[in-house]
Each structure stands twice: as C-alpha cells, then as structure tokens.
Design a protein around this motif. Structure first.
Motif, PDB file in Angstrom:
ATOM      1  N   ILE A 278      37.630 -38.245 -39.932  1.00 39.73           N
ATOM      2  CA  ILE A 278      36.737 -38.354 -40.043  1.00 39.73           C
ATOM      3  C   ILE A 278      37.347 -38.674 -41.708  1.00 39.73           C
ATOM      4  O   ILE A 278      37.656 -38.436 -42.511  1.00 39.73           O
TER       5      ILE A 278
ATOM      6  N   ASN B 229      31.897 -39.987 -46.974  1.00 44.26           N
ATOM      7  CA  ASN B 229      31.378 -40.075 -46.675  1.00 44.26           C
ATOM      8  C   ASN B 229      31.417 -39.913 -44.716  1.00 44.26           C
ATOM      9  O   ASN B 229      30.098 -40.514 -44.151  1.00 44.26           O
ATOM     10  N   ASN B 230      32.153 -38.994 -44.571  1.00 49.42           N
ATOM     11  CA  ASN B 230      32.087 -39.513 -43.081  1.00 49.42           C
ATOM     12  C   ASN B 230      31.985 -37.516 -43.271  1.00 49.42           C
ATOM     13  O   ASN B 230      31.939 -37.078 -43.616  1.00 49.42           O
ATOM     14  N   LYS B 231      31.024 -37.369 -42.061  1.00 51.84           N
ATOM     15  CA  LYS B 231      30.537 -35.884 -41.354  1.00 51.84           C
ATOM     16  C   LYS B 231      30.685 -35.834 -40.110  1.00 51.84           C
ATOM     17  O   LYS B 231      31.203 -36.391 -39.194  1.00 51.84           O
TER      18      LYS B 231
ATOM     19  N   SER C 194      32.568 -32.686 -43.737  1.00 53.83           N
ATOM     20  CA  SER C 194      31.993 -33.440 -44.345  1.00 53.83           C
ATOM     21  C   SER C 194      33.364 -34.275 -44.865  1.00 53.83           C
ATOM     22  O   SER C 194      34.047 -32.959 -45.727  1.00 53.83           O
TER      23      SER C 194
END
Length: 225
Positions: A208, A149-151, A146
């Motif tokens: 990401i 706020n992305n994973k 991650s």
C-alpha cells in the motif's frame, strides 16, 4: 459461548481435543464432511478453528486459504509434519499457531486461552478506533491499515504487531515484548514465528506504499519510523 470448529480426521485425537475444550466451557463443532469444510465453517460461524494439515481430499493448507478468503478468525494448525517449511507455510497462509503432534493438551489449551483473550478482549478496552502516525492509519475495529488511498486487511498477529509498534512510537520495542503481546507466554513461542509475521506485515505495508517504516535494531528489537 465461544464456538470452535475442529477439522481433524483422527477420531482419538479429535475426541481428546473435544473433551478438553468442552471442559473449558467452549461450544465444540467437529467436521462432518471433509469435502465441504468451507460450507460447514460458514454455517457454524466459529470464533476460532483447529485445523489438521493432513486430511482426506484436500489438505489443511487448502482449507486455511479458503477460510482466509472470507474470515480473519484465529486458526491453529496441528500436524505430524514437523519440518520448518511446513510451519512457515502455515504461518504465511495466516495461521496463528502451528502445534506438532502428538498434541500436548496443556499446550493446546494455553494457546487457545491466549488466543481468546487476545483476539476477543483487547478491543473491549478503552482505546481510539483509529491510530495514526505520519499518514499511516490503523483501524482498530476492522484490522485494516490504510495509507493515502490504499488499504489492506491484516491478520490478528499482523494487527497486534503494528498496534504495539504504534503504541510505542519512536521507541524500540524488543522481540520479547512483542511476543508477550502476541502469545502472552513466550515460553511457547518459536522465535522464527515472529520473524515470519514481521516479514509478512512489512510486505503488506509495501503493497500500500509504505516502505521501510518497520526498522530492525540489531540486538534490540523493532521501531516504527
């Protein structure tokens, strides 16, 4: 007991693999309905899959995609197709190994044992559940990376490559060292396979928002910046 699911339409090869795997104490399940491989997979819940490429109805690439949609269990492709494109396609779909027919049972068992030790043992070691470097988080228990706020989910190979690089932060890690971590015996490793996995990992990191963090040091290896 570890369970393996074999999807192979040649009865002679199937029986040979089954007997060898059973001798190693594995619980072996073989395909019954070639049109319902995904359902059988869900019912069996195997620890890994051996998948032929050329199958009735749908080929192994199709079933690999179906399995990857729901699981990250290790997958070994076996095939009489020996083109580099087929091997790259298999690895890009998330397979861990690609073994050409005729299948050498000693090599197959070496691959299987390496996979079982790697996938189902490394998490038992004392280690943190999350690793972090410059805002990049690697979640050990879920194979997820991650950033902000992305994973995104990683395959076993992608996870171990990133895990190895993060263990050696700011240090160059040689290709041979990464291959030892991935397959434990690099004598069985196609060098192109590692390259494919590195490319795939870089692509996922880019998705990401992580750009150019895995850098190639020509003639030396890779470093995570």
């Amino acid at each position: 007991m570890m369970k393996v699911y074999i999807v192979e339409d040649d009865p002679i090869i199937l029986e040979s693999m089954k007997q060898n795997l059973m001798r190693w104490g594995l619980e072996v399940h073989t395909v019954i309905d070639f049109e319902n491989v995904k359902k059988e997979f869900l019912d069996i819940e195997p620890h890994f899959v051996i998948l032929d490429v050329t199958l009735p109805k749908f080929d192994g690439f199709y079933w690999c995609r179906q399995i990857r949609d729901i699981s990250n269990v290790p997958i070994i492709f076996i095939s009489s197709r020996d083109s580099q494109m087929d091997q790259i396609m298999g690895m890009n779909m998330g397979a861990d190994y690609y073994i050409e027919k005729p299948v050498d049972m000693d090599i197959l068992m070496a691959r299987v044992n390496a996979l079982l030790r790697r996938v189902y043992s490394y998490k038992d070691l004392e280690q943190p559940t999350v690793m972090e470097q410059e805002g990049l988080f690697l979640h050990i228990d879920t194979n997820v990376v991650s950033y902000e706020n992305n994973k995104i989910d990683l395959t076993k190979n992608e996870f171990l490559i990133l895990y190895t690089l993060m263990q050696n932060q700011t240090k160059i890690v040689s290709r041979d060292e990464i291959m030892r971590v991935l397959w434990e015996d690099e004598s069985f490793v196609d060098d192109n396979t590692l390259t494919v996995n590195i490319v795939r990992l870089r692509k996922k990191l880019t998705e990401i928002g992580i750009h150019d963090r895995i850098q190639t040091k020509k003639g030396q290896g890779y470093i995570l910046k």
